[in-house]
Scaffold this active site. Sequence first.
Site, PDB file in Angstrom:
ATOM      1  CG  ASP A   9      -1.886   1.190   1.202  1.00  8.39           C
ATOM      2  OD1 ASP A   9      -2.582   1.353   0.175  1.00  8.39           O
ATOM      3  OD2 ASP A   9      -1.950   1.958   2.180  1.00  8.39           O
ATOM      4  CB  SER A  10       0.255   4.696  -1.079  1.00  4.17           C
ATOM      5  OG  SER A  10      -0.985   4.948  -0.434  1.00  4.17           O
ATOM      6  CB  CYS A  72      -2.309   1.180  -3.031  1.00  2.00           C
ATOM      7  SG  CYS A  72      -2.266   2.870  -3.646  1.00  2.00           S
ATOM      8  CD  GLU A 151      -0.094   7.509   5.554  1.00  2.00           C
ATOM      9  OE1 GLU A 151       0.938   7.427   6.224  1.00  2.00           O
ATOM     10  OE2 GLU A 151      -0.648   6.516   5.031  1.00  2.00           O
ATOM     11  CB  CYS A 184      -8.621   5.652  -0.816  1.00  2.00           C
ATOM     12  SG  CYS A 184      -6.988   5.862  -0.045  1.00  2.00           S
ATOM     13  CG  HIS A 186      -4.838   5.877   3.460  1.00  2.00           C
ATOM     14  ND1 HIS A 186      -4.257   5.211   2.403  1.00  2.00           N
ATOM     15  CD2 HIS A 186      -3.809   6.288   4.245  1.00  2.00           C
ATOM     16  CE1 HIS A 186      -2.946   5.239   2.534  1.00  2.00           C
ATOM     17  NE2 HIS A 186      -2.639   5.885   3.644  1.00  2.00           N
TER      18      HIS A 186
END
Length: 271
Positions: A9-10, A72, A151, A184, A186
């Site tokens: 994943d990013s 991702c 993040e 996404c 996230h």
Amino acid sequence: MEKAIGVIDSGVGGLTVAHELMRQLPKEKLIYLGDTLRCPYGPRPREEVRNFTWEMVEFLLEKDIKMLVVACNTATAFALEELQQTLSIPVIGVIQPGARAAIKFTQNNHIGVIGTEGTIRSDAYTNALKRINATIHVNALACPLFVPLVEEGILNGDQAEQVVEEMLHPMKESNHIDTLILGCTHYPLLRETIQTVIGDHVTIISSSEETAREASTILEFHNLLLKSDEIPQHQFYTTGKLDIFSQIAEDIFSEPVNNFKTVTIEKAVIC
């Protein structure tokens, strides 16, 4: 030694997919790599995302993984097809499973999709949805402020709600959707705030559960399911700082998580 499932994943978002894989496949070992140093991927050009994705993949291939899960959405949109055609192991992404789940839940055929700029620009979800049902109406919206919020570990409270309200305002204006895809990995970490803002009448779809189900089916089909009863020792790698990464992991898994390491994937050297 039995081989592991690799997850890329990013950043930290793919941990939601990793958690679901651990829940549905408790015998399987996972090796997770989050490129938090270069996150977010969404605003980056396609070729740059593709290059970063291959750097992550090459790191995991050195671990002799048996399956690759691209957790991702941006990397799935830009690199999945090439990975599937190139690698000799099964490779799955998160877009197709999420689209199938949304089709199953919608009652009025109006589906919203929120994601990074890259994912939305690629039309990957719109194409996936319409391949299943051409009559589906898709309202796609980029929410570029969500990934930096996650993040930084800001998952709820006034600041999170203010950002989510601002980003989702155009979608709330249309007021037609009954199903919303979190495009996404996230975004599930903001799920409660997103639900509050978008309203209880909208069903929120996270691709994590469906992706784990697809991984299980493919592993079984290829006779790759782990037979051992030993407790798997998962490995987690990040290209950035460990503190927020490990804290979010503990929040997702609801328990302390060990075996975190920082890695420089350009050279694949553990720090």
